[in-house]
Design an enzyme around this catalytic site. Structure first.
Site, PDB file in Angstrom:
ATOM      1  N   GLU A  80      91.710   7.919 -15.767  1.00 13.24           N
ATOM      2  CA  GLU A  80      92.005   8.818 -14.653  1.00 13.24           C
ATOM      3  C   GLU A  80      90.724   9.256 -13.943  1.00 13.24           C
ATOM      4  O   GLU A  80      90.685   9.321 -12.714  1.00 13.24           O
ATOM      5  CB  GLU A  80      92.793  10.022 -15.136  1.00 13.24           C
ATOM      6  CG  GLU A  80      94.210   9.680 -15.530  1.00 13.24           C
ATOM      7  CD  GLU A  80      95.026  10.892 -15.936  1.00 13.24           C
ATOM      8  OE1 GLU A  80      94.457  12.006 -16.036  1.00 13.24           O
ATOM      9  OE2 GLU A  80      96.233  10.717 -16.164  1.00 13.24           O
ATOM     10  N   GLU A 137      90.537  18.758 -19.842  1.00 12.57           N
ATOM     11  CA  GLU A 137      91.826  18.077 -19.948  1.00 12.57           C
ATOM     12  C   GLU A 137      92.810  18.909 -20.761  1.00 12.57           C
ATOM     13  O   GLU A 137      92.708  18.991 -21.988  1.00 12.57           O
ATOM     14  CB  GLU A 137      91.651  16.692 -20.593  1.00 12.57           C
ATOM     15  CG  GLU A 137      90.728  15.761 -19.833  1.00 12.57           C
ATOM     16  CD  GLU A 137      91.293  15.334 -18.488  1.00 12.57           C
ATOM     17  OE1 GLU A 137      92.536  15.338 -18.332  1.00 12.57           O
ATOM     18  OE2 GLU A 137      90.491  15.001 -17.600  1.00 12.57           O
ATOM     19  N   GLU A 161      94.530   9.466 -25.655  1.00 12.31           N
ATOM     20  CA  GLU A 161      94.365  10.474 -24.602  1.00 12.31           C
ATOM     21  C   GLU A 161      92.958  10.436 -24.021  1.00 12.31           C
ATOM     22  O   GLU A 161      92.776  10.597 -22.800  1.00 12.31           O
ATOM     23  CB  GLU A 161      94.683  11.869 -25.134  1.00 12.31           C
ATOM     24  CG  GLU A 161      94.607  12.952 -24.084  1.00 12.31           C
ATOM     25  CD  GLU A 161      95.594  12.748 -22.941  1.00 12.31           C
ATOM     26  OE1 GLU A 161      95.158  12.806 -21.764  1.00 12.31           O
ATOM     27  OE2 GLU A 161      96.783  12.541 -23.204  1.00 12.31           O
TER      28      GLU A 161
END
Length: 124
Positions: free
Chosen positions: A82, A34, A75
């Protein structure tokens, strides 16, 4: 429990030890996969030491550091959302978009929180 994970059987210290290793694997996966997490980790690597260097109260310092850590937490949750959405289907769907957009909005709010907390502490 019919649909419970077979990995739920551990208890006590073994469960804590396993949870620690799963958490470390999650941090490694986020850092490796990420870009946003890497950027925010770099931000944390700059801001957290800066919070210790600045002449602020202990409560102010704690608030500054907590706001930065909150960005990393949000995050991680956004990245997990996601990943699950992409695992379920790569097809475009309005609910998938909504889930990803809401996760992104949470990250944005956490970043704004950093700016507000740091401004409040530094300006007084």
């Amino acid at each position: 429990m019919l649909n419970e994970s077979p990995f739920k059987g551990k208890t006590g210290l073994q469960r804590i030890w396993n949870a620690f290793h799963y958490s470390m694997a999650g941090l490694r996966a986020a850092f490796a996969g990420e870009q946003a997490f890497r950027q925010e980790a770099l931000l944390a690597a700059v801001l957290i030491p800066l919070a210790f260097w600045l002449p602020v109260s202990g409560i102010g310092r704690a608030a500054m550091i907590a706001s930065v850590l909150l960005v990393l937490i949000v995050e991680l949750l956004n990245s997990a959302i996601e990943a699950v959405v992409d695992r379920v289907s790569l097809d475009r769907h309005h609910l998938s978009k909504r889930a990803k957009d809401i996760g992104s909005a949470a990250v944005l709010l956490s970043l704004l929180d950093v700016a507000v907390v740091w401004a409040c502490v530094l300006i007084g």
